[in-house]
Design an enzyme around this catalytic site. Structure first.
Site, PDB file in Angstrom:
ATOM      1  N   GLY A  11       0.818  -1.209   0.000  1.00 59.79           N
ATOM      2  CA  GLY A  11       0.000   0.000   0.000  1.00 59.79           C
ATOM      3  C   GLY A  11       0.855   1.264   0.000  1.00 59.79           C
ATOM      4  N   LEU A  57      -4.773 -10.964   6.802  1.00 59.44           N
ATOM      5  CA  LEU A  57      -5.369 -10.626   8.103  1.00 59.44           C
ATOM      6  C   LEU A  57      -6.638 -11.442   8.381  1.00 59.44           C
ATOM      7  CD1 LEU A  57      -5.033  -6.771   8.698  1.00 59.44           C
ATOM      8  CD2 LEU A  57      -3.602  -8.617   9.563  1.00 59.44           C
ATOM      9  N   SER A 123      -7.165   5.949  12.635  1.00 62.08           N
ATOM     10  CA  SER A 123      -7.517   6.959  11.630  1.00 62.08           C
ATOM     11  C   SER A 123      -8.353   8.095  12.206  1.00 62.08           C
ATOM     12  CB  SER A 123      -8.308   6.263  10.513  1.00 62.08           C
ATOM     13  OG  SER A 123      -8.954   7.204   9.700  1.00 62.08           O
ATOM     14  N   GLU A 125     -10.740   9.187  10.746  1.00 66.09           N
ATOM     15  CA  GLU A 125     -12.144   8.862  10.439  1.00 66.09           C
ATOM     16  C   GLU A 125     -12.896   8.438  11.695  1.00 66.09           C
ATOM     17  OE1 GLU A 125     -14.171   8.731   7.312  1.00 66.09           O
ATOM     18  OE2 GLU A 125     -12.733  10.335   7.187  1.00 66.09           O
ATOM     19  N   TYR A 147     -16.188   1.827   7.816  1.00 69.68           N
ATOM     20  CA  TYR A 147     -14.723   1.893   7.956  1.00 69.68           C
ATOM     21  C   TYR A 147     -14.343   2.561   9.287  1.00 69.68           C
ATOM     22  CZ  TYR A 147      -9.952   3.665   7.337  1.00 69.68           C
ATOM     23  OH  TYR A 147      -8.623   3.972   7.529  1.00 69.68           O
TER      24      TYR A 147
HETATM   25  P1  NAP Z   1      -3.741   1.345   1.118  1.00 73.65           P
HETATM   26  O1  NAP Z   1      -2.858   2.018   0.131  1.00 73.65           O
HETATM   27  O2  NAP Z   1      -5.163   1.091   0.779  1.00 73.65           O
HETATM   28  O3  NAP Z   1      -3.041  -0.058   1.487  1.00 73.65           O
HETATM   29  C1  NAP Z   1      -3.745  -1.061   2.180  1.00 73.65           C
HETATM   30  C2  NAP Z   1      -2.868  -2.321   2.237  1.00 73.65           C
HETATM   31  O4  NAP Z   1      -3.583  -3.338   2.948  1.00 73.65           O
HETATM   32  C3  NAP Z   1      -2.504  -2.908   0.866  1.00 73.65           C
HETATM   33  O5  NAP Z   1      -1.168  -3.339   0.914  1.00 73.65           O
HETATM   34  C4  NAP Z   1      -3.443  -4.108   0.758  1.00 73.65           C
HETATM   35  O6  NAP Z   1      -2.959  -5.121  -0.079  1.00 73.65           O
HETATM   36  C5  NAP Z   1      -3.451  -4.560   2.210  1.00 73.65           C
HETATM   37  N1  NAP Z   1      -4.554  -5.451   2.547  1.00 73.65           N
HETATM   38  C6  NAP Z   1      -5.888  -5.260   2.342  1.00 73.65           C
HETATM   39  N2  NAP Z   1      -6.589  -6.298   2.806  1.00 73.65           N
HETATM   40  C7  NAP Z   1      -5.703  -7.188   3.321  1.00 73.65           C
HETATM   41  C8  NAP Z   1      -5.821  -8.449   3.955  1.00 73.65           C
HETATM   42  N3  NAP Z   1      -7.000  -9.044   4.125  1.00 73.65           N
HETATM   43  N4  NAP Z   1      -4.695  -9.052   4.390  1.00 73.65           N
HETATM   44  C9  NAP Z   1      -3.488  -8.482   4.198  1.00 73.65           C
HETATM   45  N5  NAP Z   1      -3.306  -7.292   3.587  1.00 73.65           N
HETATM   46  C10 NAP Z   1      -4.405  -6.643   3.161  1.00 73.65           C
HETATM   47  O7  NAP Z   1      -3.738   2.135   2.504  1.00 73.65           O
HETATM   48  P2  NAP Z   1      -2.732   3.276   3.039  1.00 73.65           P
HETATM   49  O8  NAP Z   1      -3.234   4.603   2.598  1.00 73.65           O
HETATM   50  O9  NAP Z   1      -1.327   2.878   2.773  1.00 73.65           O
HETATM   51  O10 NAP Z   1      -3.042   3.198   4.600  1.00 73.65           O
HETATM   52  C11 NAP Z   1      -2.317   2.312   5.456  1.00 73.65           C
HETATM   53  C12 NAP Z   1      -3.127   2.071   6.720  1.00 73.65           C
HETATM   54  O11 NAP Z   1      -3.330   3.321   7.392  1.00 73.65           O
HETATM   55  C13 NAP Z   1      -4.518   1.500   6.521  1.00 73.65           C
HETATM   56  O12 NAP Z   1      -4.807   0.682   7.630  1.00 73.65           O
HETATM   57  C14 NAP Z   1      -5.434   2.710   6.526  1.00 73.65           C
HETATM   58  O13 NAP Z   1      -6.742   2.337   6.907  1.00 73.65           O
HETATM   59  C15 NAP Z   1      -4.735   3.547   7.576  1.00 73.65           C
HETATM   60  N6  NAP Z   1      -4.884   4.999   7.467  1.00 73.65           N
HETATM   61  C16 NAP Z   1      -4.600   5.627   6.291  1.00 73.65           C
HETATM   62  C17 NAP Z   1      -4.671   7.003   6.228  1.00 73.65           C
HETATM   63  C18 NAP Z   1      -4.326   7.740   4.952  1.00 73.65           C
HETATM   64  O14 NAP Z   1      -4.682   8.928   4.856  1.00 73.65           O
HETATM   65  N7  NAP Z   1      -3.627   7.114   4.010  1.00 73.65           N
HETATM   66  C19 NAP Z   1      -5.012   7.748   7.373  1.00 73.65           C
HETATM   67  C20 NAP Z   1      -5.274   7.064   8.557  1.00 73.65           C
HETATM   68  C21 NAP Z   1      -5.182   5.680   8.596  1.00 73.65           C
HETATM   69  P3  NAP Z   1      -3.216  -5.123  -1.681  1.00 73.65           P
HETATM   70  O15 NAP Z   1      -2.107  -4.270  -2.260  1.00 73.65           O
HETATM   71  O16 NAP Z   1      -3.096  -6.559  -2.015  1.00 73.65           O
HETATM   72  O17 NAP Z   1      -4.570  -4.527  -1.915  1.00 73.65           O
HETATM   73  O1  F7E Z   2     -12.171  11.502   0.659  1.00 71.30           O
HETATM   74  C1  F7E Z   2     -14.630  13.974  -0.612  1.00 71.30           C
HETATM   75  C2  F7E Z   2     -15.167  12.842   0.241  1.00 71.30           C
HETATM   76  O2  F7E Z   2     -11.715   9.223  -0.198  1.00 71.30           O
HETATM   77  C3  F7E Z   2     -11.873  12.766   1.216  1.00 71.30           C
HETATM   78  C4  F7E Z   2      -8.564   7.116   3.743  1.00 71.30           C
HETATM   79  O3  F7E Z   2      -7.170   7.028   3.599  1.00 71.30           O
HETATM   80  O4  F7E Z   2      -8.371   9.195   4.922  1.00 71.30           O
HETATM   81  C5  F7E Z   2      -8.972   8.580   3.799  1.00 71.30           C
HETATM   82  O5  F7E Z   2     -10.389   8.645   3.893  1.00 71.30           O
HETATM   83  C6  F7E Z   2     -13.068  13.679   1.084  1.00 71.30           C
HETATM   84  C7  F7E Z   2     -14.405  13.075   1.533  1.00 71.30           C
HETATM   85  O6  F7E Z   2     -10.513  10.070   1.876  1.00 71.30           O
HETATM   86  C8  F7E Z   2     -14.813  12.842  -4.041  1.00 71.30           C
HETATM   87  O7  F7E Z   2     -16.591  12.928   0.368  1.00 71.30           O
HETATM   88  C9  F7E Z   2     -15.379  14.602  -2.928  1.00 71.30           C
HETATM   89  O8  F7E Z   2     -15.104  13.996   2.342  1.00 71.30           O
HETATM   90  O9  F7E Z   2      -9.881  10.950  -0.301  1.00 71.30           O
HETATM   91  P1  F7E Z   2     -11.029  10.391   0.416  1.00 71.30           P
HETATM   92  P2  F7E Z   2     -11.251   9.845   3.278  1.00 71.30           P
HETATM   93  O10 F7E Z   2     -12.631   9.334   3.110  1.00 71.30           O
HETATM   94  O11 F7E Z   2     -11.058  11.078   4.088  1.00 71.30           O
HETATM   95  C10 F7E Z   2      -8.723   8.632   6.185  1.00 71.30           C
HETATM   96  C11 F7E Z   2      -7.973   9.379   7.266  1.00 71.30           C
HETATM   97  C12 F7E Z   2      -8.554   7.161   6.229  1.00 71.30           C
HETATM   98  O12 F7E Z   2      -8.255   6.594   7.267  1.00 71.30           O
HETATM   99  C13 F7E Z   2      -8.988   6.401   5.024  1.00 71.30           C
HETATM  100  O13 F7E Z   2      -8.395   5.096   4.990  1.00 71.30           O
HETATM  101  O14 F7E Z   2     -13.245  14.010  -0.279  1.00 71.30           O
HETATM  102  N1  F7E Z   2     -14.793  13.740  -2.049  1.00 71.30           N
HETATM  103  N2  F7E Z   2     -15.406  14.068  -4.142  1.00 71.30           N
HETATM  104  C14 F7E Z   2     -14.423  12.646  -2.714  1.00 71.30           C
HETATM  105  N3  F7E Z   2     -13.796  11.528  -2.305  1.00 71.30           N
HETATM  106  C15 F7E Z   2     -13.533  10.570  -3.231  1.00 71.30           C
HETATM  107  N4  F7E Z   2     -12.861   9.469  -2.857  1.00 71.30           N
HETATM  108  N5  F7E Z   2     -13.906  10.719  -4.542  1.00 71.30           N
HETATM  109  C16 F7E Z   2     -14.560  11.837  -5.002  1.00 71.30           C
HETATM  110  O15 F7E Z   2     -14.896  11.951  -6.175  1.00 71.30           O
END
Ligand code: NAP
Ligand code: F7E
Length: 323
Positions: A11, A57, A123, A125, A147
């Site tokens: 990821g 997982l 998160s 969220e 989520y």
């Molecule tokens: P991401 O790009 O969606 O990566 C998710 C990873 O989880 C991928 O490697 C995916 O594998 C793997 N995965 C999904 N289901 C699985 C399973 N059943 N068993 C093992 N691996 C699995 O997410 P990210 O943005 O890097 O975020 C990393 C973590 O931080 C996540 O837990 C996310 O919820 C959390 N988080 C993200 C943000 C953000 O803004 N990015 C903020 C707060 C928290 P595949 O490549 O095979 O799909």
């Molecule tokens: O949406 C608005 C949408 O999908 C951000 C994940 O990494 O961060 C991420 O979750 C905002 C929302 O991220 C579109 O409604 C408008 O309000 O980029 P997003 P997210 O939902 O905030 C948190 C911290 C995590 O933990 C999650 O794993 O943008 N929005 N128009 C849109 N969003 C999407 N995806 N697509 C649109 O067209």
């Protein structure tokens, strides 16, 4: 040489964290789930330096076996079903991976080696329909999606195993963090990719949902440093990680289109298909605890992040269309 296990290594965050840990001299074990096609795009450049192991997982015994065989000092649990809209259409799967998956890993650690330090990717969220602004570690949770609910479970089970069994289990409550490696469906990357396609004449419009949602957006490369710092602290705990700034999706569009000399208002179309059943309107962090206890602060600002993402997509799409 310490050993770290990273789940979700394919990821966005997993790829940056693996780079960081390799740079610090760790042996990095990356857990990947089996799929019929390879999903290593983000880790191709470091693949030979990683130990790639198969696990899921969903599958408790795969986790136990990996811990027994590779004996990690630290486990970073980044794997999740992480896309919020999918959590409505696949609510049970999201609960299985994003919530119960955390318990499976904690149980594996408790059984195999309770000295392992554990990082849970929690998160912002979880704050959902926020009850105060800015949000800090003590802010009550009010998740707005399956989520968010699953992440609340993952957070509390991490706290509970700390309190019940004395595990070094830490929860990083990270606000949105982005990069050129962000998945294409997340709004920031959807915008940067859309801008690049429009600039190259490959698209005429960009369809988005709620432009007024506000997020605290930072750079993923900065945030993986906070993850590592959390596991180097003397004691485990909960840490909010963010920039302390908030911006709307509309502002993101304005800067992204403006960066290539375009006016977003001519190209962005609001499409109800992308609205959510329940929205998170405003997120803004108070990262004071991480700043004082971990000495962490972000290096990349909002405008720099947007421009970095647009530049990367313009280059990428330019390269592809020249092929
Ligand atoms: P991401 O790009 O969606 O990566 C998710 C990873 O989880 C991928 O490697 C995916 O594998 C793997 N995965 C999904 N289901 C699985 C399973 N059943 N068993 C093992 N691996 C699995 O997410 P990210 O943005 O890097 O975020 C990393 C973590 O931080 C996540 O837990 C996310 O919820 C959390 N988080 C993200 C943000 C953000 O803004 N990015 C903020 C707060 C928290 P595949 O490549 O095979 O799909
Ligand atoms: O949406 C608005 C949408 O999908 C951000 C994940 O990494 O961060 C991420 O979750 C905002 C929302 O991220 C579109 O409604 C408008 O309000 O980029 P997003 P997210 O939902 O905030 C948190 C911290 C995590 O933990 C999650 O794993 O943008 N929005 N128009 C849109 N969003 C999407 N995806 N697509 C649109 O067209």
């Amino acid at each position: 040489m310490p050993t770290a296990l990273v789940t979700g290594v394919t990821g966005q965050d997993g790829s940056y964290l693996a780079e960081l840990l390799l740079g610090k001299g760790y042996q990095v074990v990356g857990m990947v789930r089996r799929s019929s096609t390879v999903t290593f795009e983000r880790i191709q450049h470091i693949q030979d330096d990683l130990i790639i192991v198969q696990g899921d997982l969903h599958d408790q015994s795969s986790l136990v076996s990996i811990l027994e065989e590779h004996k990690p000092d630290e486990v970073y649990n980044l794997a999740a079903q992480s896309f919020v809209p999918t959590s409505w259409s696949q609510a049970v799967l999201t609960g299985e991976v994003t919530a119960m998956g955390v318990t499976r890993m904690l149980e594996a650690i408790r059984l195999v080696d309770p000295k392992i330090r554990f990082y849970q990717a929690s998160s912002s969220e979880m704050f959902g329909k926020v009850v105060e602004a800015p949000q800090r570690e003590s802010t009550p949770f009010y998740p707005r999606s399956p989520y968010g609910v699953a992440k609340v479970y993952g957070h509390w089970i991490t706290v509970n195993y700390r309190e019940s069994y004395g595990l070094f289990s830490t929860s990083g409550i990270l606000f949105n963090h982005e990069s050129p490696r962000r998945g294409l469906e997340f709004v920031t990357r959807k915008i940067s990719h859309g801008v690049a396609r429009i600039k190259q004449g490959l698209a005429e419009e960009l369809r988005l949902g709620n432009l007024d949602a506000r997020r605290d957006w930072g750079f993923a490369g900065d945030y993986v440093e906070a993850m590592w710092l959390m596991l180097q602290a003397e004691t485990p705990g909960d840490f909010v990680v963010g920039t302390g700034e908030t911006h709307s999706v509309r502002e993101f569009c304005e800067i992204a289109f403006g960066h290539v000399g375009l006016d977003y208002q001519k190209y962005v179309v609001q499409d109800p298909r992308f609205y959510r059943p329940a929205e998170v309107d405003l997120l803004i962090s108070d990262p004071a605890r991480a700043r004082s206890m971990l000495k962490w602060q972000p290096k990349v600002g909002f405008r720099q992040l947007v421009e970095m993402m647009v530049d990367a997509d313009v280059t990428r799409i330019g390269d592809t269309s020249r092929v």
